[in-house]
Enzyme design. Sequence first.
Site, short mmCIF file in Angstrom:
data_model
loop_
_atom_site.label_atom_id
_atom_site.label_comp_id
_atom_site.label_asym_id
_atom_site.label_seq_id
_atom_site.Cartn_x
_atom_site.Cartn_y
_atom_site.Cartn_z
N HIS A 272 1.79 2.16 -3.50
CA HIS A 272 0.73 2.92 -4.19
C HIS A 272 0.81 4.40 -3.82
O HIS A 272 0.80 5.28 -4.69
CB HIS A 272 -0.65 2.40 -3.79
CG HIS A 272 -1.02 1.07 -4.37
ND1 HIS A 272 -0.89 0.77 -5.70
CD2 HIS A 272 -1.56 -0.03 -3.79
CE1 HIS A 272 -1.32 -0.46 -5.93
NE2 HIS A 272 -1.73 -0.97 -4.77
N GLU B 242 0.82 -1.21 0.00
CA GLU B 242 0.00 0.00 0.00
C GLU B 242 0.85 1.27 0.00
O GLU B 242 0.49 2.26 -0.64
CB GLU B 242 -0.93 -0.01 1.22
CG GLU B 242 -1.91 -1.17 1.25
CD GLU B 242 -2.75 -1.28 -0.02
OE1 GLU B 242 -3.10 -0.23 -0.60
OE2 GLU B 242 -3.03 -2.41 -0.44
#
Length: 223
Positions: A35, A32
């Site tokens: 990202h 994550e």
Amino acid sequence: MLSAIMSGNLLTIILTAFSLLVMLFVVFPLHESAHALTAKLLGDDTAERQGRITLNPFAHLDLIGTIGILLFRVGWAKPVPVNTRRCRNIKSEKAAMAITAAAGPLANILSSLVFLIIEKILIVSFDYSTNVVVYYIILALQLIIDIDLYNGVFNLLPIPPFDGSRVLWAFLPEKYYFKMMQYEQYIMIGLLILMYTGILSIPFSFIADAIYGFLDLITMFIC
């Protein structure tokens, strides 16, 4: 985890539990954060302002995704918000979305490469046939690599809410993409059923094994 518990083998249960915890507290945050960091590099600080460029697992964990990883070895974290209109460092909004989406699975592959390098260094540095501690660490690392790659491939599914759907958005006309988004909940139910039956494990395992073979090939200089 269910299969490990049903096996009744204490070692299998411990190694599987350890590997899944590493996924939740190490691999998911890396995925994550990749990202969020990529979006930041492209000019969008939305995820950064929400505290998503961090390795703190509690900033990323999703309840249903966590249950999925614990039960089926496949799960997900909270989606990282990306505002493609703020990605001023790239002209195309669709390209910005595709790049930020692809960063997560790429992080899975790169982290698997790191774990594989550590595993191979341990293999050449110690006689793991007599060193029980090193032997168990190597087993745990192999489990982590397997789950890491499997989840990287899983997230490339071209259906919402997975990363692959955002990559697909770069190539689909918007009317078709948003039409697909309307059925996201139904798609997820069908996906969970397929996960439970194990049907999806066949193609995912094949692709994950192919990626592992490539990583093994490029690290042959170690062993």
